[in-house]
Design a protein around this motif. Structure first.
Motif, PDB file in Angstrom:
ATOM      1  N   PRO A 161      -1.366  18.919   5.251  1.00  0.00           N
ATOM      2  CA  PRO A 161      -1.089  18.136   4.049  1.00  0.00           C
ATOM      3  C   PRO A 161      -2.362  17.501   3.488  1.00  0.00           C
ATOM      4  O   PRO A 161      -3.316  17.242   4.224  1.00  0.00           O
ATOM      5  N   VAL A 162      -2.348  17.261   2.193  1.00  0.00           N
ATOM      6  CA  VAL A 162      -3.490  16.708   1.469  1.00  0.00           C
ATOM      7  C   VAL A 162      -3.109  15.329   0.932  1.00  0.00           C
ATOM      8  O   VAL A 162      -1.972  15.127   0.484  1.00  0.00           O
ATOM      9  N   ILE A 163      -4.043  14.391   0.968  1.00  0.00           N
ATOM     10  CA  ILE A 163      -3.825  13.073   0.368  1.00  0.00           C
ATOM     11  C   ILE A 163      -3.927  13.259  -1.145  1.00  0.00           C
ATOM     12  O   ILE A 163      -5.004  13.519  -1.679  1.00  0.00           O
ATOM     13  N   LEU A 218      -9.343  11.006  -0.880  1.00  0.00           N
ATOM     14  CA  LEU A 218      -8.413  11.601  -1.826  1.00  0.00           C
ATOM     15  C   LEU A 218      -8.695  13.094  -1.964  1.00  0.00           C
ATOM     16  O   LEU A 218      -9.859  13.515  -1.979  1.00  0.00           O
ATOM     17  N   ASN A 219      -7.645  13.892  -2.037  1.00  0.00           N
ATOM     18  CA  ASN A 219      -7.711  15.354  -2.173  1.00  0.00           C
ATOM     19  C   ASN A 219      -8.275  16.063  -0.941  1.00  0.00           C
ATOM     20  O   ASN A 219      -8.688  17.208  -1.036  1.00  0.00           O
ATOM     21  N   LYS A 220      -8.300  15.384   0.199  1.00  0.00           N
ATOM     22  CA  LYS A 220      -8.751  15.990   1.456  1.00  0.00           C
ATOM     23  C   LYS A 220      -7.546  16.201   2.375  1.00  0.00           C
ATOM     24  O   LYS A 220      -6.576  15.450   2.332  1.00  0.00           O
ATOM     25  N   GLU A 221      -7.639  17.235   3.218  1.00  0.00           N
ATOM     26  CA  GLU A 221      -6.587  17.496   4.193  1.00  0.00           C
ATOM     27  C   GLU A 221      -6.564  16.410   5.267  1.00  0.00           C
ATOM     28  O   GLU A 221      -7.610  15.859   5.625  1.00  0.00           O
ATOM     29  N   VAL A 222      -5.379  16.151   5.767  1.00  0.00           N
ATOM     30  CA  VAL A 222      -5.221  15.225   6.877  1.00  0.00           C
ATOM     31  C   VAL A 222      -5.926  15.842   8.087  1.00  0.00           C
ATOM     32  O   VAL A 222      -5.736  17.023   8.378  1.00  0.00           O
ATOM     33  N   LYS A 266       0.849  -1.190   0.000  1.00  0.00           N
ATOM     34  CA  LYS A 266       0.000   0.000   0.000  1.00  0.00           C
ATOM     35  C   LYS A 266       0.879   1.232   0.000  1.00  0.00           C
ATOM     36  O   LYS A 266       2.000   1.204   0.511  1.00  0.00           O
ATOM     37  N   ALA A 267       0.347   2.326  -0.556  1.00  0.00           N
ATOM     38  CA  ALA A 267       1.077   3.593  -0.556  1.00  0.00           C
ATOM     39  C   ALA A 267       0.095   4.746  -0.466  1.00  0.00           C
ATOM     40  O   ALA A 267      -1.025   4.666  -0.973  1.00  0.00           O
ATOM     41  N   VAL A 268       0.543   5.812   0.184  1.00  0.00           N
ATOM     42  CA  VAL A 268      -0.221   7.049   0.282  1.00  0.00           C
ATOM     43  C   VAL A 268       0.763   8.186   0.017  1.00  0.00           C
ATOM     44  O   VAL A 268       1.857   8.206   0.581  1.00  0.00           O
ATOM     45  N   ALA A 269       0.373   9.114  -0.839  1.00  0.00           N
ATOM     46  CA  ALA A 269       1.210  10.277  -1.140  1.00  0.00           C
ATOM     47  C   ALA A 269       0.561  11.525  -0.555  1.00  0.00           C
ATOM     48  O   ALA A 269      -0.656  11.696  -0.624  1.00  0.00           O
ATOM     49  N   LEU A 270       1.404  12.372   0.024  1.00  0.00           N
ATOM     50  CA  LEU A 270       0.945  13.628   0.603  1.00  0.00           C
ATOM     51  C   LEU A 270       1.538  14.800  -0.167  1.00  0.00           C
ATOM     52  O   LEU A 270       2.678  14.731  -0.609  1.00  0.00           O
ATOM     53  N   THR A 271       0.765  15.855  -0.306  1.00  0.00           N
ATOM     54  CA  THR A 271       1.294  17.118  -0.812  1.00  0.00           C
ATOM     55  C   THR A 271       0.918  18.189   0.193  1.00  0.00           C
ATOM     56  O   THR A 271      -0.065  18.053   0.926  1.00  0.00           O
ATOM     57  N   TYR A 272       1.740  19.236   0.215  1.00  0.00           N
ATOM     58  CA  TYR A 272       1.452  20.318   1.151  1.00  0.00           C
ATOM     59  C   TYR A 272       1.819  21.644   0.510  1.00  0.00           C
ATOM     60  O   TYR A 272       2.945  21.846   0.084  1.00  0.00           O
ATOM     61  N   ASP A 273       0.840  22.513   0.414  1.00  0.00           N
ATOM     62  CA  ASP A 273       1.031  23.861  -0.105  1.00  0.00           C
ATOM     63  C   ASP A 273       0.551  24.815   0.975  1.00  0.00           C
ATOM     64  O   ASP A 273      -0.651  24.985   1.172  1.00  0.00           O
TER      65      ASP A 273
END
Length: 85
Positions: free
Chosen positions: A18-20, A58-62, A4-11
């Protein structure tokens, strides 16, 4: 058990947390990991954290209750980045 994998982005300009940005298992997880490696994105293996994060849409903030775990990820990334300098 499938990988399994989860990627985070943070702007910080757009988001409070961070967002999934991607998540998946099996072939999808392998693609996420491959793309991360190709772009030099640090990878932290933590099955418990992946289980928690995979429940976030997906596309929601942690959510705030996961901030401590995410802080550990950012600390890990910071230490890796410092070692490379």
């Amino acid at each position: 058990m499938k990988e399994k994998a989860v990627a985070l982005t943070y702007d910080k300009e757009k988001n409070r947390a961070p967002v999934i940005s991607a998540k998946g298992k099996g072939t999808t997880a392998q693609k996420i990991i491959k793309i991360a490696k190709e772009h030099g994105v640090p990878i932290k293996k933590d099955e418990d954290l992946i289980e928690l994060l995979s429940k976030v849409e997906l596309n929601k903030e942690v959510p705030p209750q996961m901030y401590k775990a995410i802080a550990e990820v950012f600390s890990f990334i910071y230490s890796i980045t410092r070692e490379k300098q």
